[in-house]
Write a protein that holds these residues in place. Structure first.
Motif, PDB file in Angstrom:
ATOM      1  N   GLY A  87       0.813  -1.213   0.000  1.00 36.61           N
ATOM      2  CA  GLY A  87       0.000   0.000   0.000  1.00 36.61           C
ATOM      3  C   GLY A  87       0.843   1.259   0.000  1.00 36.61           C
ATOM      4  N   VAL A  88       1.909   1.237   0.764  1.00 33.46           N
ATOM      5  CA  VAL A  88       2.819   2.387   0.813  1.00 33.46           C
ATOM      6  C   VAL A  88       3.468   2.593  -0.557  1.00 33.46           C
ATOM      7  N   ALA A  89       3.874   1.484  -1.189  1.00 34.90           N
ATOM      8  CA  ALA A  89       4.492   1.583  -2.517  1.00 34.90           C
ATOM      9  C   ALA A  89       3.493   2.148  -3.530  1.00 34.90           C
ATOM     10  N   ALA A  90       2.249   1.690  -3.467  1.00 39.16           N
ATOM     11  CA  ALA A  90       1.224   2.200  -4.385  1.00 39.16           C
ATOM     12  C   ALA A  90       0.988   3.694  -4.152  1.00 39.16           C
ATOM     13  N   ALA A  91       0.957   4.103  -2.887  1.00 42.21           N
ATOM     14  CA  ALA A  91       0.760   5.529  -2.580  1.00 42.21           C
ATOM     15  C   ALA A  91       1.937   6.367  -3.083  1.00 42.21           C
ATOM     16  N   ALA A  92       3.143   5.849  -2.931  1.00 42.58           N
ATOM     17  CA  ALA A  92       4.328   6.571  -3.412  1.00 42.58           C
ATOM     18  C   ALA A  92       4.291   6.709  -4.928  1.00 42.58           C
ATOM     19  N   LEU A  93       3.889   5.659  -5.609  1.00 41.91           N
ATOM     20  CA  LEU A  93       3.792   5.710  -7.068  1.00 41.91           C
ATOM     21  C   LEU A  93       2.696   6.678  -7.510  1.00 41.91           C
ATOM     22  N   LEU A  94       1.582   6.668  -6.806  1.00 36.83           N
ATOM     23  CA  LEU A  94       0.499   7.604  -7.110  1.00 36.83           C
ATOM     24  C   LEU A  94       0.964   9.046  -6.941  1.00 36.83           C
ATOM     25  N   GLN A  95       1.657   9.331  -5.850  1.00 38.44           N
ATOM     26  CA  GLN A  95       2.148  10.688  -5.619  1.00 38.44           C
ATOM     27  C   GLN A  95       3.132  11.098  -6.711  1.00 38.44           C
ATOM     28  N   HIS A  96       4.035  10.200  -7.062  1.00 39.98           N
ATOM     29  CA  HIS A  96       5.008  10.524  -8.108  1.00 39.98           C
ATOM     30  C   HIS A  96       4.298  10.776  -9.441  1.00 39.98           C
ATOM     31  N   GLY A  97       3.311   9.951  -9.742  1.00 43.50           N
ATOM     32  CA  GLY A  97       2.576  10.127 -10.997  1.00 43.50           C
ATOM     33  C   GLY A  97       1.788  11.419 -11.052  1.00 43.50           C
ATOM     34  N   MET A  98       1.221  11.812  -9.930  1.00 43.31           N
ATOM     35  CA  MET A  98       0.398  13.025  -9.919  1.00 43.31           C
ATOM     36  C   MET A  98       1.213  14.307  -9.844  1.00 43.31           C
ATOM     37  N   PHE A  99       2.313  14.279  -9.091  1.00 40.05           N
ATOM     38  CA  PHE A  99       3.057  15.515  -8.840  1.00 40.05           C
ATOM     39  C   PHE A  99       4.454  15.551  -9.456  1.00 40.05           C
ATOM     40  N   GLY A 100       4.925  14.434  -9.990  1.00 39.00           N
ATOM     41  CA  GLY A 100       6.247  14.408 -10.604  1.00 39.00           C
ATOM     42  C   GLY A 100       7.382  14.204  -9.622  1.00 39.00           C
ATOM     43  N   PHE A 101       7.054  13.976  -8.371  1.00 38.50           N
ATOM     44  CA  PHE A 101       8.054  13.686  -7.359  1.00 38.50           C
ATOM     45  C   PHE A 101       7.362  12.918  -6.240  1.00 38.50           C
ATOM     46  N   GLY A 102       8.148  12.276  -5.432  1.00 42.14           N
ATOM     47  CA  GLY A 102       7.590  11.508  -4.322  1.00 42.14           C
ATOM     48  C   GLY A 102       8.694  11.118  -3.368  1.00 42.14           C
ATOM     49  N   PRO A 103       8.398  10.254  -2.413  1.00 38.06           N
ATOM     50  CA  PRO A 103       9.390   9.901  -1.402  1.00 38.06           C
ATOM     51  C   PRO A 103      10.633   9.215  -1.966  1.00 38.06           C
ATOM     52  N   LEU A 104      10.495   8.502  -3.063  1.00 38.65           N
ATOM     53  CA  LEU A 104      11.664   7.834  -3.638  1.00 38.65           C
ATOM     54  C   LEU A 104      12.496   8.754  -4.530  1.00 38.65           C
ATOM     55  N   SER A 105      11.925   9.870  -4.946  1.00 36.15           N
ATOM     56  CA  SER A 105      12.631  10.773  -5.866  1.00 36.15           C
ATOM     57  C   SER A 105      13.896  11.344  -5.247  1.00 36.15           C
ATOM     58  N   GLY A 106      13.812  11.776  -3.990  1.00 40.28           N
ATOM     59  CA  GLY A 106      14.968  12.389  -3.335  1.00 40.28           C
ATOM     60  C   GLY A 106      16.179  11.476  -3.265  1.00 40.28           C
ATOM     61  N   PRO A 107      16.026  10.257  -2.714  1.00 43.54           N
ATOM     62  CA  PRO A 107      17.181   9.353  -2.658  1.00 43.54           C
ATOM     63  C   PRO A 107      17.715   8.977  -4.041  1.00 43.54           C
ATOM     64  N   LEU A 108      16.816   8.775  -4.996  1.00 46.51           N
ATOM     65  CA  LEU A 108      17.278   8.421  -6.346  1.00 46.51           C
ATOM     66  C   LEU A 108      18.037   9.583  -6.991  1.00 46.51           C
TER      67      LEU A 108
END
Length: 155
Positions: A87-108
């Motif tokens: 669920g957390v992974a799906a939420a992170a992907l949703l956020q990245h898709g909607m806003f162009g960034f998410g929790p994984l964007s910073g570390p990557l």
């Protein structure tokens, strides 16, 4: 060459300036190297490598899919508690898709993963140096050509 990259995508705007500068400096170093060498076959090989480079969106998609699958697999064995990870992974992907960034964007981004626009800027600068475009002057030395290529790629 402090201001050649005028990109304002959401990933860059949510990335610390130090990380953006490090990514831009890497691009500048590569373009300057190519301008100094002026070796068309090497430029073509490097362009092929850039075509295969994963951009931020692809890296985020793969990472979230892996986390989601891991959550499902481990959750199946331990009674379901680890399914929260899916669920957390799906939420992170949703956020990245909607806003162009998410929790994984910073570390990557900190690891040097670039946006598609940043990769394309380098590709177009190398193509300009290779002679694919007419806007790059042949005089002024390699650094002037590298600067002109980066500015041309941005426009």
């Amino acid at each position: 060459m402090e201001t050649w990259n005028q990109s304002s995508d959401s990933a860059r705007s949510h990335t610390p300036g130090m990380v953006n500068r490090r990514i831009d400096q890497h691009v500048e170093a590569c373009v300057r190297h190519m301008a100094t060498r002026a070796d068309r076959p090497e430029m073509s090989r490097y362009l092929q490598r850039l075509e295969r480079e994963w951009d931020l969106n692809r890296a985020v998609m793969v990472a979230t899919a892996a986390l989601g699958a891991l959550g499902l697999l481990i959750g199946k064995k331990d009674g379901g508690r680890w399914r929260v990870l899916s669920g957390v992974a799906a939420a992170a992907l949703l956020q990245h898709g909607m806003f162009g960034f998410g929790p994984l964007s910073g570390p990557l981004r900190a690891l040097g993963v670039r946006t598609r626009r940043e990769i394309d800027l380098e590709k177009f600068a190398i193509k300009a140096l290779r002679g694919d475009f007419e806007r790059i002057p042949n005089d002024g030395g390699p650094m002037a050509r590298a600067n002109a290529a980066l500015v041309a790629a941005q426009s």
